[in-house]
Motif scaffolding. Structure first.
Motif, mmCIF file in Angstrom:
data_model
loop_
_atom_site.group_PDB
_atom_site.id
_atom_site.type_symbol
_atom_site.label_atom_id
_atom_site.label_comp_id
_atom_site.label_asym_id
_atom_site.label_seq_id
_atom_site.Cartn_x
_atom_site.Cartn_y
_atom_site.Cartn_z
ATOM 1 N N VAL A 17 0.805 -1.544 -0.092
ATOM 2 C CA VAL A 17 0.026 -0.133 0.006
ATOM 3 C C VAL A 17 0.760 1.076 -0.089
ATOM 4 C CG1 VAL A 17 -2.021 1.232 1.440
ATOM 5 C CG2 VAL A 17 -1.875 -1.172 0.979
ATOM 6 N N ASP A 18 2.027 1.131 0.864
ATOM 7 C CA ASP A 18 2.906 2.307 1.013
ATOM 8 C C ASP A 18 3.491 2.708 -0.317
ATOM 9 O OD1 ASP A 18 2.484 3.240 3.516
ATOM 10 O OD2 ASP A 18 4.272 1.934 4.155
ATOM 11 N N ARG A 19 4.112 1.464 -1.128
ATOM 12 C CA ARG A 19 4.621 1.784 -2.293
ATOM 13 C C ARG A 19 3.632 2.111 -3.591
ATOM 14 N NH1 ARG A 19 6.327 -3.204 -4.279
ATOM 15 N NH2 ARG A 19 5.547 -4.293 -2.698
ATOM 16 N N ALA A 20 2.512 1.595 -3.491
ATOM 17 C CA ALA A 20 1.548 2.053 -4.491
ATOM 18 C C ALA A 20 0.830 3.519 -4.445
ATOM 19 C CB ALA A 20 0.117 1.177 -4.358
ATOM 20 N N TRP A 21 0.784 3.894 -2.973
ATOM 21 C CA TRP A 21 0.399 5.514 -3.009
ATOM 22 C C TRP A 21 1.483 6.126 -3.286
ATOM 23 C CZ3 TRP A 21 -3.694 7.812 -2.941
ATOM 24 C CH2 TRP A 21 -3.867 9.035 -2.338
ATOM 25 N N GLU A 22 2.942 5.689 -3.172
ATOM 26 C CA GLU A 22 3.865 6.757 -3.572
ATOM 27 C C GLU A 22 3.824 6.888 -5.051
ATOM 28 O OE1 GLU A 22 8.562 7.260 -3.475
ATOM 29 O OE2 GLU A 22 7.787 5.637 -2.265
ATOM 30 N N TRP A 23 3.416 5.751 -5.816
ATOM 31 C CA TRP A 23 3.467 5.576 -7.097
ATOM 32 C C TRP A 23 2.164 6.705 -7.574
ATOM 33 C CZ3 TRP A 23 2.782 -0.350 -7.656
ATOM 34 C CH2 TRP A 23 4.317 -0.729 -7.244
ATOM 35 N N VAL A 24 1.190 6.653 -6.971
ATOM 36 C CA VAL A 24 0.091 7.565 -7.283
ATOM 37 C C VAL A 24 0.120 8.902 -6.861
ATOM 38 C CG1 VAL A 24 -2.534 7.960 -6.687
ATOM 39 C CG2 VAL A 24 -1.524 5.599 -7.040
ATOM 40 N N GLU A 25 1.139 9.200 -5.878
ATOM 41 C CA GLU A 25 1.070 10.501 -5.461
ATOM 42 C C GLU A 25 2.202 11.100 -6.486
ATOM 43 O OE1 GLU A 25 2.279 10.507 -1.264
ATOM 44 O OE2 GLU A 25 0.529 11.599 -0.877
ATOM 45 N N ARG A 26 3.068 10.468 -6.941
ATOM 46 C CA ARG A 26 4.141 11.249 -7.772
ATOM 47 C C ARG A 26 3.449 11.168 -9.239
ATOM 48 N NH1 ARG A 26 9.090 11.351 -5.410
ATOM 49 N NH2 ARG A 26 10.392 11.666 -7.666
ATOM 50 N N ALA A 27 2.675 10.455 -9.689
ATOM 51 C CA ALA A 27 2.198 10.598 -10.847
ATOM 52 C C ALA A 27 1.296 11.849 -10.820
ATOM 53 C CB ALA A 27 1.129 9.491 -11.137
ATOM 54 N N GLY A 28 0.498 12.221 -9.777
ATOM 55 C CA GLY A 28 -0.446 13.264 -9.602
ATOM 56 C C GLY A 28 0.149 14.447 -9.304
ATOM 57 N N GLN A 29 1.276 14.493 -8.390
ATOM 58 C CA GLN A 29 1.913 15.584 -8.172
ATOM 59 C C GLN A 29 3.110 16.074 -8.792
ATOM 60 O OE1 GLN A 29 2.868 15.647 -3.868
ATOM 61 N NE2 GLN A 29 0.835 14.966 -3.335
ATOM 62 N N PHE A 30 3.922 15.074 -9.300
ATOM 63 C CA PHE A 30 5.110 15.373 -10.019
ATOM 64 C C PHE A 30 5.147 15.009 -11.637
ATOM 65 C CE2 PHE A 30 6.231 14.688 -5.725
ATOM 66 C CZ PHE A 30 6.464 15.950 -5.424
ATOM 67 N N HIS A 31 3.810 14.547 -12.059
ATOM 68 C CA HIS A 31 3.546 14.170 -13.510
ATOM 69 C C HIS A 31 4.508 13.095 -13.805
ATOM 70 C CE1 HIS A 31 1.170 17.771 -13.445
ATOM 71 N NE2 HIS A 31 2.215 18.545 -13.118
ATOM 72 N N GLU A 32 4.683 12.141 -12.905
ATOM 73 C CA GLU A 32 5.844 11.148 -13.243
ATOM 74 C C GLU A 32 4.938 9.699 -13.865
ATOM 75 O OE1 GLU A 32 8.376 10.092 -9.958
ATOM 76 O OE2 GLU A 32 9.311 11.865 -9.859
ATOM 77 N N HIS A 33 5.633 9.049 -14.631
ATOM 78 C CA HIS A 33 5.073 7.566 -15.072
ATOM 79 C C HIS A 33 5.818 6.380 -14.245
ATOM 80 C CE1 HIS A 33 3.428 10.092 -18.031
ATOM 81 N NE2 HIS A 33 2.870 9.009 -18.858
ATOM 82 N N LYS A 34 5.150 5.530 -13.919
ATOM 83 C CA LYS A 34 5.769 4.572 -13.339
ATOM 84 C C LYS A 34 5.004 3.091 -13.789
ATOM 85 C CE LYS A 34 7.433 1.656 -9.973
ATOM 86 N NZ LYS A 34 8.863 1.370 -10.075
ATOM 87 N N LEU A 35 5.905 2.314 -14.225
ATOM 88 C CA LEU A 35 5.702 0.943 -14.795
ATOM 89 C C LEU A 35 6.309 -0.028 -13.762
ATOM 90 C CD1 LEU A 35 4.805 -0.984 -17.237
ATOM 91 C CD2 LEU A 35 7.199 -0.750 -17.885
ATOM 92 N N THR A 36 5.148 -0.475 -13.220
ATOM 93 C CA THR A 36 5.344 -1.771 -11.979
ATOM 94 C C THR A 36 5.702 -2.996 -12.487
ATOM 95 O OG1 THR A 36 3.267 -2.676 -12.075
ATOM 96 C CG2 THR A 36 3.565 -0.542 -10.917
ATOM 97 N N ASP A 37 6.263 -3.812 -11.687
ATOM 98 C CA ASP A 37 6.446 -5.278 -12.064
ATOM 99 C C ASP A 37 5.097 -5.925 -12.134
ATOM 100 O OD1 ASP A 37 9.122 -5.138 -11.713
ATOM 101 O OD2 ASP A 37 9.252 -5.515 -9.556
ATOM 102 N N PHE A 38 5.154 -7.125 -12.320
ATOM 103 C CA PHE A 38 3.686 -7.790 -12.518
ATOM 104 C C PHE A 38 2.934 -8.009 -11.212
ATOM 105 C CE2 PHE A 38 6.088 -9.301 -16.082
ATOM 106 C CZ PHE A 38 4.861 -9.169 -17.169
ATOM 107 N N LEU A 39 1.778 -7.579 -11.376
ATOM 108 C CA LEU A 39 0.942 -7.489 -9.928
ATOM 109 C C LEU A 39 -0.183 -8.697 -9.789
ATOM 110 C CD1 LEU A 39 0.066 -3.694 -9.790
ATOM 111 C CD2 LEU A 39 2.365 -4.762 -8.761
#
Length: 260
Positions: A17-39
């Motif tokens: 949850v911590d990692r996923a929320w960081e991906w979401v926050e960085r996408a929204g606030q800093f316009h970053e793209h994150k490609l995850t491993d297989f979930l």
């Protein structure tokens, strides 16, 4: 926000949850793209739930084919066009001249890959074929796998990388079991499927070694339903295929499919 967020998920999911929320926050606030491993499906659900908390973030899920179980996620700002983005996947094709390759199972291939030091998240769905195996894998580990994967459970193999459109699919094979139960309680079903006494399954369930639909379930009395997928650590997993009518003694008919 973090404390309130955790109340919706199991304690052992906190790190994800911590990692996923960081991906979401960085996408929204800093316009970053994150490609995850297989979930797995549970992780994909968690990520989707978190992304829905922001109206400026979107995700794309892709496991190489429409019905994939394990998928990579691309987390991005809402204005991004994701359909043409490269999801970084290849097909690892494993074959052999040894006829014993036809005897290998899902766990054999998985074990051989993980034994090379590859993390589970780098591997998507595994399709065991009559004459080998096709594995959806992260493209960045492809060259390493083709160089080092030379044996699967004492069978010498060769491997090559293929594009996703060459993926050969194999539907899940089930060993079906039919029995009757007094109720659809988790402990009752697990004990019957694996032919263990009720007392033998209670402690592992309470210790978090059982998952229902990829979510840890520690309540032995949890009620199951048709379509649920249950994994029991050390024994494999099964799916409830059908629940039928009652017998004259009031017991419920159940058809189970054990993954093989």
């Amino acid at each position: 926000m973090r404390t309130e967020m955790y109340t919706h998920f199991h304690p052992d999911e906190k790190d994800f949850v911590d990692r996923a929320w960081e991906w979401v926050e960085r996408a929204g606030q800093f316009h970053e793209h994150k490609l995850t491993d297989f979930l797995d499906p549970r992780q994909a659900y968690i990520l989707g739930t978190l992304a829905a908390r922001r109206n400026d973030v979107q995700i794309r899920l892709d496991g190489g084919y429409e019905a994939a179980e394990r998928k990579r996620a691309l987390v991005a700002p809402d204005y991004s066009y994701l359909e043409d983005e490269d999801m970084g996947m290849k097909v690892l094709s494993i074959s052999s001249d040894d006829t014993k390759i036809g005897e290998l199972e899902h766990g054999d291939y998985m074990g051989a890959v993980l034994a090379l030091g590859i993390k589970r998240g780098k591997i998507g769905d595994i399709h065991v074929l009559d004459d080998g195996c096709h594995i959806v894998a992260a493209a960045d580990i492809g060259p390493f796998l083709t160089m080092h994967l030379q044996q699967v459970h004492r069978v010498h193999v060769r491997s090559e990388l293929l594009p996703l459109d060459k993926l050969q699919l194999k539907e899940n094979a089930f060993e079906t079991i039919e029995f009757t139960v007094a109720s659809l309680r988790l402990d009752a079903i697990v004990s019957d499927v694996y032919r263990l006494s009720r007392s033998k399954v209670l402690a592992p369930i309470r210790a978090g070694r059982c998952r229902v639909n990829w979510k840890a379930e520690e309540n032995p009395a949890a009620s199951l339903k048709e379509g649920d997928v249950i994994s029991f650590q050390g024994f494999g997993r099964f799916k409830i295929l059908e629940t039928g009518g009652l017998t004259k003694k009031g017991r419920q008919r159940v058809m189970i499919g054990k993954f093989v």
